[in-house]
Design a protein around this motif. Structure first.
Motif, PDB file in Angstrom:
ATOM      1  N   THR A 248       0.850  -1.871  -0.312  1.00  0.00           N
ATOM      2  CA  THR A 248       0.221   0.203   0.067  1.00  0.00           C
ATOM      3  C   THR A 248       0.699   1.344  -0.031  1.00  0.00           C
ATOM      4  O   THR A 248       1.993   1.069   0.357  1.00  0.00           O
ATOM      5  CB  THR A 248      -1.238   0.029   1.877  1.00  0.00           C
ATOM      6  OG1 THR A 248      -1.495  -1.168   1.473  1.00  0.00           O
ATOM      7  CG2 THR A 248      -0.903   1.420   1.519  1.00  0.00           C
ATOM      8  N   GLY A 249       0.066   2.032  -0.363  1.00  0.00           N
ATOM      9  CA  GLY A 249       1.281   3.850  -0.488  1.00  0.00           C
ATOM     10  C   GLY A 249       0.998   3.816  -2.158  1.00  0.00           C
ATOM     11  O   GLY A 249       0.892   3.386  -2.974  1.00  0.00           O
ATOM     12  N   SER A 250       1.961   5.169  -1.878  1.00  0.00           N
ATOM     13  CA  SER A 250       2.267   5.960  -3.045  1.00  0.00           C
ATOM     14  C   SER A 250       3.579   4.996  -3.807  1.00  0.00           C
ATOM     15  O   SER A 250       3.360   5.141  -4.858  1.00  0.00           O
ATOM     16  CB  SER A 250       2.632   6.619  -3.075  1.00  0.00           C
ATOM     17  OG  SER A 250       3.840   7.500  -2.284  1.00  0.00           O
ATOM     18  N   THR A 251       4.366   4.085  -3.159  1.00  0.00           N
ATOM     19  CA  THR A 251       5.784   3.616  -4.469  1.00  0.00           C
ATOM     20  C   THR A 251       5.146   2.193  -4.745  1.00  0.00           C
ATOM     21  O   THR A 251       4.766   1.417  -5.376  1.00  0.00           O
ATOM     22  CB  THR A 251       6.531   3.404  -3.428  1.00  0.00           C
ATOM     23  OG1 THR A 251       6.664   4.120  -2.512  1.00  0.00           O
ATOM     24  CG2 THR A 251       7.899   3.200  -4.096  1.00  0.00           C
TER      25      THR A 251
ATOM     26  N   ASP B 138       5.790  -4.806  -1.249  1.00  0.00           N
ATOM     27  CA  ASP B 138       5.633  -3.528  -0.508  1.00  0.00           C
ATOM     28  C   ASP B 138       6.176  -1.957  -0.236  1.00  0.00           C
ATOM     29  O   ASP B 138       7.712  -2.235  -0.107  1.00  0.00           O
ATOM     30  CB  ASP B 138       5.443  -3.620   0.648  1.00  0.00           C
ATOM     31  CG  ASP B 138       4.111  -2.876   1.962  1.00  0.00           C
ATOM     32  OD1 ASP B 138       4.279  -1.775   0.529  1.00  0.00           O
ATOM     33  OD2 ASP B 138       3.615  -3.178   2.415  1.00  0.00           O
ATOM     34  N   GLY B 139       5.996  -0.610  -0.405  1.00  0.00           N
ATOM     35  CA  GLY B 139       7.108   0.388  -0.435  1.00  0.00           C
ATOM     36  C   GLY B 139       6.675   0.019   1.939  1.00  0.00           C
ATOM     37  O   GLY B 139       6.732  -0.832   2.542  1.00  0.00           O
ATOM     38  N   ALA B 140       7.768   1.627   1.818  1.00  0.00           N
ATOM     39  CA  ALA B 140       8.232   1.721   3.692  1.00  0.00           C
ATOM     40  C   ALA B 140       8.474   3.186   4.027  1.00  0.00           C
ATOM     41  O   ALA B 140       8.260   3.914   2.680  1.00  0.00           O
ATOM     42  CB  ALA B 140       9.700   0.909   3.661  1.00  0.00           C
ATOM     43  N   ASP B 141       8.610   3.137   4.513  1.00  0.00           N
ATOM     44  CA  ASP B 141       8.389   4.687   5.220  1.00  0.00           C
ATOM     45  C   ASP B 141       9.910   5.244   5.846  1.00  0.00           C
ATOM     46  O   ASP B 141      10.336   5.753   5.577  1.00  0.00           O
ATOM     47  CB  ASP B 141       7.519   4.930   6.592  1.00  0.00           C
ATOM     48  CG  ASP B 141       6.329   5.306   6.277  1.00  0.00           C
ATOM     49  OD1 ASP B 141       5.839   6.066   5.018  1.00  0.00           O
ATOM     50  OD2 ASP B 141       5.443   4.246   6.579  1.00  0.00           O
TER      51      ASP B 141
ATOM     52  N   LYS C 239       6.875   1.563   9.296  1.00  0.00           N
ATOM     53  CA  LYS C 239       5.388   1.238   8.054  1.00  0.00           C
ATOM     54  C   LYS C 239       4.697   1.960   8.680  1.00  0.00           C
ATOM     55  O   LYS C 239       4.513   1.976   9.763  1.00  0.00           O
ATOM     56  CB  LYS C 239       5.554  -0.445   7.122  1.00  0.00           C
ATOM     57  CG  LYS C 239       6.602  -0.192   6.364  1.00  0.00           C
ATOM     58  CD  LYS C 239       6.351  -2.110   5.804  1.00  0.00           C
ATOM     59  CE  LYS C 239       5.160  -1.678   4.909  1.00  0.00           C
ATOM     60  NZ  LYS C 239       5.236  -1.033   3.850  1.00  0.00           N
ATOM     61  N   GLY C 240       3.636   2.668   7.977  1.00  0.00           N
ATOM     62  CA  GLY C 240       2.333   2.556   8.038  1.00  0.00           C
ATOM     63  C   GLY C 240       2.203   3.937   8.132  1.00  0.00           C
ATOM     64  O   GLY C 240       1.038   4.946   8.115  1.00  0.00           O
ATOM     65  N   GLY C 241       3.021   4.556   7.501  1.00  0.00           N
ATOM     66  CA  GLY C 241       2.672   6.332   7.149  1.00  0.00           C
ATOM     67  C   GLY C 241       1.352   6.151   6.225  1.00  0.00           C
ATOM     68  O   GLY C 241       0.853   7.105   6.530  1.00  0.00           O
ATOM     69  N   GLY C 242       0.866   4.969   5.550  1.00  0.00           N
ATOM     70  CA  GLY C 242      -0.977   5.447   4.921  1.00  0.00           C
ATOM     71  C   GLY C 242      -1.405   4.222   5.898  1.00  0.00           C
ATOM     72  O   GLY C 242      -2.593   3.986   5.329  1.00  0.00           O
ATOM     73  N   ALA C 243      -1.749   4.034   7.200  1.00  0.00           N
ATOM     74  CA  ALA C 243      -2.174   3.434   8.309  1.00  0.00           C
ATOM     75  C   ALA C 243      -2.531   1.942   7.457  1.00  0.00           C
ATOM     76  O   ALA C 243      -3.618   1.871   8.043  1.00  0.00           O
ATOM     77  CB  ALA C 243      -3.593   4.362   8.240  1.00  0.00           C
ATOM     78  N   ALA C 244      -1.485   1.908   7.296  1.00  0.00           N
ATOM     79  CA  ALA C 244      -2.100  -0.313   6.233  1.00  0.00           C
ATOM     80  C   ALA C 244      -0.950  -1.242   7.395  1.00  0.00           C
ATOM     81  O   ALA C 244      -1.170  -2.065   6.609  1.00  0.00           O
ATOM     82  CB  ALA C 244      -1.387  -0.062   4.893  1.00  0.00           C
TER      83      ALA C 244
ATOM     84  N   GLU D 265      -0.226  -5.144   6.153  1.00  0.00           N
ATOM     85  CA  GLU D 265       0.806  -5.715   5.455  1.00  0.00           C
ATOM     86  C   GLU D 265       1.646  -5.957   6.091  1.00  0.00           C
ATOM     87  O   GLU D 265       1.998  -6.959   6.091  1.00  0.00           O
ATOM     88  CB  GLU D 265       1.575  -4.003   5.365  1.00  0.00           C
ATOM     89  CG  GLU D 265       0.693  -2.227   4.554  1.00  0.00           C
ATOM     90  CD  GLU D 265       1.693  -1.555   4.082  1.00  0.00           C
ATOM     91  OE1 GLU D 265       1.302  -0.818   3.205  1.00  0.00           O
ATOM     92  OE2 GLU D 265       2.252  -1.632   5.233  1.00  0.00           O
TER      93      GLU D 265
ATOM     94  N   LYS E  53      13.971   7.452   1.381  1.00  0.00           N
ATOM     95  CA  LYS E  53      14.255   6.576   2.639  1.00  0.00           C
ATOM     96  C   LYS E  53      14.652   5.521   3.821  1.00  0.00           C
ATOM     97  O   LYS E  53      14.576   4.842   4.531  1.00  0.00           O
ATOM     98  CB  LYS E  53      11.923   5.540   1.966  1.00  0.00           C
ATOM     99  CG  LYS E  53      11.241   6.289   1.431  1.00  0.00           C
ATOM    100  CD  LYS E  53      10.704   6.815   2.663  1.00  0.00           C
ATOM    101  CE  LYS E  53       9.343   6.778   1.244  1.00  0.00           C
ATOM    102  NZ  LYS E  53       8.107   6.097   0.859  1.00  0.00           N
TER     103      LYS E  53
HETATM  104  O1  R5P Z   1       0.394   2.827   5.496  1.00  0.00           O
HETATM  105  C1  R5P Z   1       1.094   2.197   4.569  1.00  0.00           C
HETATM  106  C2  R5P Z   1       2.103   1.755   4.314  1.00  0.00           C
HETATM  107  O2  R5P Z   1       3.527   0.806   5.346  1.00  0.00           O
HETATM  108  C3  R5P Z   1       3.658   2.269   2.784  1.00  0.00           C
HETATM  109  O3  R5P Z   1       3.801   0.801   2.405  1.00  0.00           O
HETATM  110  C4  R5P Z   1       4.156   3.948   3.737  1.00  0.00           C
HETATM  111  O4  R5P Z   1       3.643   4.187   4.119  1.00  0.00           O
HETATM  112  C5  R5P Z   1       5.036   4.147   1.819  1.00  0.00           C
HETATM  113  O5  R5P Z   1       4.069   4.900   1.595  1.00  0.00           O
HETATM  114  P1  R5P Z   1       4.803   5.870   0.317  1.00  0.00           P
HETATM  115  O6  R5P Z   1       4.928   4.427  -0.447  1.00  0.00           O
HETATM  116  O7  R5P Z   1       3.651   6.287  -0.035  1.00  0.00           O
HETATM  117  O8  R5P Z   1       5.895   6.993   0.759  1.00  0.00           O
END
Ligand code: R5P
Length: 249
Positions: free
Chosen positions: A31-34, A87-90, A100-105, A109, A127
């Protein structure tokens, strides 16, 4: 958003990760933009090559996106086990520990990553950190006893000498952010987490905490994309080998 408009670093990481996908795989979609760039790249490849995949999504948002692009999404339980999750990461540290969890997921995940043979993380260079914690650590908590849980988290932070930092409820405007599982999010503004293992253990011991955003020892490969389209890969096996070598010195 079309792939041509995607951030080049995210796109490079996404392409490198999708190149690891093989026909017939059972795949976890982050989940997330990446991760959403990755889902688009994946959908393109599936359409071009006619790959047959079984996908489980880590959020409603990702499930909706994947389905809108023609990917078949099933429940994790129907698939049973996954070959790989992307998956992405913060934040990513040199041990491949993650926030992780910047998108509350992060709850879904983590469940999906734990049911995968391999977790591949894709990220841009912003990151990558030496020490986790500049990014506020997301903690999913029950609505029941919310303030009590916050108090217990503060106590745990004090016991670890991480006290006196903000533990803020995540809001969108003036509304509480509610996760896909119906829980609330507390963001722990710590600045630095010198001992992520101790913090993870302490948070997991608090009953109202559903799941924290520290992913320790779960990521097998981090693919860091760069603006010029190249990638740097960091594999857990390499790190373990380096650590063993250092211990032997
Ligand atoms: O809850 C969201 C996830 O852990 C995302 O994978 C994480 O926040 C990275 O998101 P983004 O790719 O938007 O920076």
């Amino acid at each position: 958003m079309a792939l041509t408009q995607a951030d080049p670093a995210k796109l490079a990481a996404a392409r490198a990760a999708v190149a690891l996908v093989e026909d017939g795989m059972r795949l976890g979609l982050g989940t997330g933009s990446t991760a959403s760039v990755m889902v688009r790249v994946l959908a393109e490849r599936v359409a071009a090559e006619g790959l047959s995949l079984r996908c489980a999504a880590t959020s409603k948002a990702t499930a909706d996106l994947a389905q809108s692009l023609g990917l078949a999404v099933e429940s994790l339980d129907d698939i049973g086990w996954l070959d790989m999750t992307i998956d992405g990461a913060d934040e990513v540290d040199p041990h491949l520990h993650l926030i992780k969890g910047g998108g509350a997921a992060h709850l879904r995940e983590k469940v999906v990553a734990a049911a995968s043979d391999r977790m591949v993380v894709i990220a841009d260079p912003g990151k990558v950190v030496e020490v986790l914690g500049a990014f506020p650590l997301p903690v999913e908590v029950l609505e029941f006893g919310f303030e009590t849980t916050r108090k217990l988290i503060r106590r745990a932070l004090e016991a670890l000498e991480l006290g006196d930092h903000d533990v803020l409820q995540r809001l969108r405007g003036s509304d509480a952010v509610v996760t896909d599982e119906g829980n609330l999010i507390l963001d722990l503004h710590l600045g630095a987490i010198p001992d992520p293992v101790a913090l993870a253990r302490a948070l997991s011991g608090i009953p109202g905490v559903v799941e924290h955003g520290l992913f320790l020892g779960m990521c097998d490969l981090a693919i860091i994309g760069r603006e010029d389209g190249s990638v740097v890969e960091l594999a857990r096996d390499d790190i373990d080998a380096d650590m063993l070598a250092q211990e032997g010195e």
